[in-house]
Design an enzyme around this catalytic site. Structure first.
Site, PDB file in Angstrom:
ATOM      1  N   LYS A  35       0.777  -1.244  -0.230  1.00 53.71           N
ATOM      2  CA  LYS A  35      -0.025   0.054   0.134  1.00 53.71           C
ATOM      3  C   LYS A  35       0.735   1.412  -0.011  1.00 53.71           C
ATOM      4  CE  LYS A  35      -0.992   0.033   4.828  1.00 53.71           C
ATOM      5  NZ  LYS A  35      -1.322  -0.724   5.910  1.00 53.71           N
ATOM      6  N   ALA A  38       6.570   3.479  -1.733  1.00 52.33           N
ATOM      7  CA  ALA A  38       8.054   3.167  -1.659  1.00 52.33           C
ATOM      8  C   ALA A  38       8.110   1.746  -1.152  1.00 52.33           C
ATOM      9  CB  ALA A  38       8.731   4.006  -0.797  1.00 52.33           C
ATOM     10  N   THR A  42       8.103  -1.162   6.649  1.00 55.41           N
ATOM     11  CA  THR A  42       8.186  -0.532   8.068  1.00 55.41           C
ATOM     12  C   THR A  42       9.704  -0.239   7.954  1.00 55.41           C
ATOM     13  OG1 THR A  42       6.175  -1.153   8.951  1.00 55.41           O
ATOM     14  CG2 THR A  42       8.076  -0.335  10.465  1.00 55.41           C
ATOM     15  N   LYS A  52      18.531   4.054  12.245  1.00 52.65           N
ATOM     16  CA  LYS A  52      19.927   3.900  12.529  1.00 52.65           C
ATOM     17  C   LYS A  52      20.574   5.091  11.681  1.00 52.65           C
ATOM     18  CE  LYS A  52      18.661   1.202  14.360  1.00 52.65           C
ATOM     19  NZ  LYS A  52      17.464   0.415  14.679  1.00 52.65           N
ATOM     20  N   GLY A 146       3.295  -7.691   8.168  1.00 50.92           N
ATOM     21  CA  GLY A 146       4.183  -6.778   9.003  1.00 50.92           C
ATOM     22  C   GLY A 146       3.298  -6.594  10.356  1.00 50.92           C
ATOM     23  N   ALA A 183      10.497   0.541  27.893  1.00 48.42           N
ATOM     24  CA  ALA A 183      12.028   0.650  27.876  1.00 48.42           C
ATOM     25  C   ALA A 183      12.423  -0.597  26.997  1.00 48.42           C
ATOM     26  CB  ALA A 183      12.744   0.725  29.152  1.00 48.42           C
ATOM     27  N   ILE A 186      12.651   0.035  20.635  1.00 50.50           N
ATOM     28  CA  ILE A 186      12.637   1.460  20.105  1.00 50.50           C
ATOM     29  C   ILE A 186      12.447   2.388  21.163  1.00 50.50           C
ATOM     30  CG2 ILE A 186      10.523   2.807  19.322  1.00 50.50           C
ATOM     31  CD1 ILE A 186       9.283   0.350  17.622  1.00 50.50           C
ATOM     32  N   VAL A 239       1.367   3.458  33.564  1.00 46.84           N
ATOM     33  CA  VAL A 239       0.792   4.765  32.883  1.00 46.84           C
ATOM     34  C   VAL A 239      -0.597   4.711  32.949  1.00 46.84           C
ATOM     35  CG1 VAL A 239       0.667   6.229  30.997  1.00 46.84           C
ATOM     36  CG2 VAL A 239       2.821   5.271  31.177  1.00 46.84           C
ATOM     37  N   HIS A 446      44.594  -9.730  16.002  1.00 50.49           N
ATOM     38  CA  HIS A 446      44.747  -8.675  17.038  1.00 50.49           C
ATOM     39  C   HIS A 446      45.305  -7.449  16.369  1.00 50.49           C
ATOM     40  CE1 HIS A 446      46.357  -6.965  20.776  1.00 50.49           C
ATOM     41  NE2 HIS A 446      47.607  -6.754  19.989  1.00 50.49           N
TER      42      HIS A 446
HETATM   43  P1  NAI Z   1       9.598  -4.054  22.791  1.00 58.36           P
HETATM   44  O1  NAI Z   1       8.549  -5.141  22.932  1.00 58.36           O
HETATM   45  O2  NAI Z   1      10.962  -4.128  22.404  1.00 58.36           O
HETATM   46  O3  NAI Z   1       9.525  -3.115  24.187  1.00 58.36           O
HETATM   47  C1  NAI Z   1       8.082  -2.653  24.732  1.00 58.36           C
HETATM   48  C2  NAI Z   1       8.397  -2.117  26.154  1.00 58.36           C
HETATM   49  O4  NAI Z   1       7.337  -1.646  26.666  1.00 58.36           O
HETATM   50  C3  NAI Z   1       8.639  -3.470  27.256  1.00 58.36           C
HETATM   51  O5  NAI Z   1       9.789  -3.317  28.109  1.00 58.36           O
HETATM   52  C4  NAI Z   1       7.357  -3.467  27.838  1.00 58.36           C
HETATM   53  O6  NAI Z   1       7.387  -4.140  29.298  1.00 58.36           O
HETATM   54  C5  NAI Z   1       7.047  -1.984  27.773  1.00 58.36           C
HETATM   55  N1  NAI Z   1       5.422  -1.788  28.144  1.00 58.36           N
HETATM   56  C6  NAI Z   1       4.380  -2.496  27.577  1.00 58.36           C
HETATM   57  N2  NAI Z   1       3.251  -1.904  28.001  1.00 58.36           N
HETATM   58  C7  NAI Z   1       3.681  -0.645  28.814  1.00 58.36           C
HETATM   59  C8  NAI Z   1       2.864   0.066  29.231  1.00 58.36           C
HETATM   60  N3  NAI Z   1       1.491   0.202  29.264  1.00 58.36           N
HETATM   61  N4  NAI Z   1       3.427   1.052  30.047  1.00 58.36           N
HETATM   62  C9  NAI Z   1       5.108   1.034  30.103  1.00 58.36           C
HETATM   63  N5  NAI Z   1       5.655   0.269  29.366  1.00 58.36           N
HETATM   64  C10 NAI Z   1       4.909  -0.629  28.993  1.00 58.36           C
HETATM   65  O7  NAI Z   1       8.637  -3.074  21.905  1.00 58.36           O
HETATM   66  P2  NAI Z   1       9.201  -1.717  21.102  1.00 58.36           P
HETATM   67  O8  NAI Z   1      10.324  -1.211  21.509  1.00 58.36           O
HETATM   68  O9  NAI Z   1       7.909  -0.915  20.781  1.00 58.36           O
HETATM   69  O10 NAI Z   1       9.517  -2.439  19.801  1.00 58.36           O
HETATM   70  C11 NAI Z   1       8.622  -3.124  18.925  1.00 58.36           C
HETATM   71  C12 NAI Z   1       9.030  -4.186  18.058  1.00 58.36           C
HETATM   72  O11 NAI Z   1      10.065  -3.705  17.221  1.00 58.36           O
HETATM   73  C13 NAI Z   1      10.092  -5.294  18.822  1.00 58.36           C
HETATM   74  O12 NAI Z   1       9.544  -6.488  18.823  1.00 58.36           O
HETATM   75  C14 NAI Z   1      11.325  -4.915  18.489  1.00 58.36           C
HETATM   76  O13 NAI Z   1      12.074  -6.322  18.316  1.00 58.36           O
HETATM   77  C15 NAI Z   1      11.256  -4.431  17.042  1.00 58.36           C
HETATM   78  N6  NAI Z   1      12.388  -3.329  16.918  1.00 58.36           N
HETATM   79  C16 NAI Z   1      13.764  -3.996  16.686  1.00 58.36           C
HETATM   80  C17 NAI Z   1      14.548  -3.238  16.750  1.00 58.36           C
HETATM   81  C18 NAI Z   1      15.919  -3.655  16.498  1.00 58.36           C
HETATM   82  O14 NAI Z   1      16.071  -4.827  16.151  1.00 58.36           O
HETATM   83  N7  NAI Z   1      16.952  -2.830  16.856  1.00 58.36           N
HETATM   84  C19 NAI Z   1      14.484  -1.717  16.564  1.00 58.36           C
HETATM   85  C20 NAI Z   1      13.300  -1.106  16.838  1.00 58.36           C
HETATM   86  C21 NAI Z   1      12.194  -2.147  17.051  1.00 58.36           C
END
Ligand code: NAI
Length: 472
Positions: A35, A38, A42, A52, A146, A183, A186, A239, A446
């Site tokens: 849809k 590009a 995501t 990045k 996705g 935390a 993302i 929250v 090394h």
């Molecule tokens: P995530 O699953 O990594 O982290 C979500 C965090 O939010 C968890 O720590 C969780 O305990 C917390 N949480 C959940 N509900 C909450 C609430 N109501 N209040 C406060 N905290 C709460 O999800 P995120 O960071 O949104 O990323 C989404 C997906 O995208 C993940 O599955 C991740 O693997 C992927 N992703 C991967 C990246 C990478 O490989 N570097 C970069 C960005 C995203």
């Protein structure tokens, strides 16, 4: 379109585009629907790649401000040109989107832009932007649509003050105070970007720890490091709601029965992602999904409960990671072409691209404990690495967990400079069922950071690292 295709791919992200290219390479006639005009989904347009680009730019900014002087480099006053930084990020994305369009063209993959819906197992309609509907027919349909950010009812996105990662890649000015809810990957990556660029960043996390799922020792080291970089953490914090007041948002929270308020000009909600299954017509066709997660059920060939319909990537079980979708795209296409293929779900790395980086593969120490396996751990701090000292990047450690009886590597966790690249060796080790001794006995160049991994492995199997005194 009256042509018939071997494969109709819905979704041009790292699952779908990889499957389309691999299937075309194997002689299949392929069409890919998305849809978004590009290609790249995501990951390429609003995820991995632009984030990045900003992480790299903001890290350079931070180095110029705080670290160059230690290398004897004088740069005077360092200024930020945010529009230029965002423009560079957009150019990076465009470069890769154009590259993908070129690959599609060269591989003879047709592209249809619009919203797809399954009418029957071999028939897909596409609602195009010009109002026309295209109907495509094919032998196999691959769903690779996705995921999208989870919506928290108490924090409704308004695109301006309460935002998802998409908007947080494009703030017009550096927020004064960015509140990050979640935390996870993302929250920490984008929180880092804006903190480096000058925002006050406060992270509100429901659980009593950051990065759930990651080895707790590594997550603890990450938290300390980010706190030193200025991020504030409030863990175990629920929250309750948010109110927009002029240019500010007030977020109400609860911690240990005590209610508090946090005020910021932006709130980034990053609490996970949900599979994009709406509007595809799955229910009507009887495509089974998991009740709790909404993810599509598939067998080992990625076939759903309806023959001829397949699914990969964030739509199905497993970590929502681009490279996991990529591997599934390859395996799916090869299986469709009658070849043997598989994905080793026990050896999928995860990387958090903060600085220093955190990277992981295999089981965490907590998971090994839970499984009741006797194990040994070897650690090596980058403080003792010659290359890390030369780089002025001595923070963090490499940690190798091995089975006590067989020395087989069970998990490797690295928090340190270039962990995203270092983890590849550990993935290979897991893939080939290597022992910690195998890693230690490979000759590592090394001076490189990879010697740190070798010494952690040596510490795991023999209790001794060469470059670190661990006792006699
Ligand atoms: P995530 O699953 O990594 O982290 C979500 C965090 O939010 C968890 O720590 C969780 O305990 C917390 N949480 C959940 N509900 C909450 C609430 N109501 N209040 C406060 N905290 C709460 O999800 P995120 O960071 O949104 O990323 C989404 C997906 O995208 C993940 O599955 C991740 O693997 C992927 N992703 C991967 C990246 C990478 O490989 N570097 C970069 C960005 C995203």
């Amino acid at each position: 379109m009256s042509e018939r295709f071997d494969l109709i791919v819905i979704g041009a992200g790292p699952g779908g585009y990889v499957a389309a290219i691999r299937a075309a390479q194997l002689g299949k006639k392929v069409v890919c629907i998305d849809k978004r005009p590009a290609l790249g989904g995501t990951c390429l347009n609003i995820g991995c790649i632009p984030s990045k680009a900003l992480l790299d730019s903001s890290e350079l900014y931070s180095l110029a401000q705080h670290r160059f002087a230690r290398h004897g480099i004088q740069v005077g006053e360092v200024g930020l040109d945010l529009p230029a930084m965002l423009k560079r990020k957009d150019a990076v994305v465009k470069n890769l989107v154009d590259g993908l369009a070129y690959l599609f063209q060269k591989n003879g993959i047709q592209v249809v832009t619009g919203t797809a819906k399954l009418e029957s197992p071999g028939r897909v309609t596409v609602q195009q932007f010009d109002g026309k509907t295209a109907t495509l027919e094919g032998d196999a349909v691959l769903l690779a649509t996705g995921s999208a950010p989870v919506i928290v009812p108490s924090l409704p996105y308004d695109g301006k003050h309460i935002v998802s990662s998409t908007e947080a890649l494009n703030f017009e000015k550096v927020p004064e105070h960015l509140l990050v809810v979640g935390a996870g990957y993302i929250g920490l990556e984008l929180g880092s970007v804006w903190a480096r660029l000058g925002a006050k960043v406060t992270v509100l996390e429901l659980l009593p720890r950051i990065l759930p799922g990651m080895d707790a020792e590594i997550a603890g080291a990450v938290q300390k490091s980010l706190a030193r970089q200025g991020l504030k953490f409030h863990l175990g914090t629920k929250v309750l709601g948010a109110t927009v007041q002029g240019d500010q948002v007030v977020v109400r929270t609860q911690h240990d029965e005590k209610e508090s308020e946090f005020q910021g000009d932006k709130v980034l909600v990053a609490v996970g992602r949900r599979p994009c299954t709406e509007g595809l017509g799955l229910k009507e066709l009887g495509v089974a999904t998991h009740e709790r997660t909404g993810r599509v059920q598939v067998n080992e060939s990625y076939q759903t409960s309806v023959p001829g319909i397949y699914a990969i990537g964030d739509l199905i079980d497993g970590p929502m990671l681009a490279h996991k979708a990529h591997e599934e795209g390859v395996a799916f296409a090869e299986k469709l072409a009658g070849k043997a293929a598989h994905v080793n779900y026990g050896a999928i790395p995860g990387v958090v691209y903060i600085w220093p980086e955190a990277a992981t593969v295999g089981l965490s120490e907590e998971q090994v404990k839970e499984a009741g396996k006797p194990y040994r751990v070897g650690r090596f701090p980058f403080q003792a690495s010659g290359r890390a000292i030369a780089m002025d990047e001595t923070e963090g450690l490499a940690k190798v967990i091995a089975d006590q009886a067989t020395d087989r590597v069970l998990g490797v966790h690295i928090f340190g400079p270039r962990a995203s690249d270092l983890i590849a060796e550990a993935v290979m080790a897991l893939e080939f069922s290597a022992s910690a001794e195998d890693i230690a006995r490979i000759c590592h160049a090394h001076p490189t950071l990879s010697e740190g991994l070798a010494d952690a492995a040596r510490a795991a199997y023999s209790g001794k690292a060469i470059n670190l005194y661990l006792g006699r």
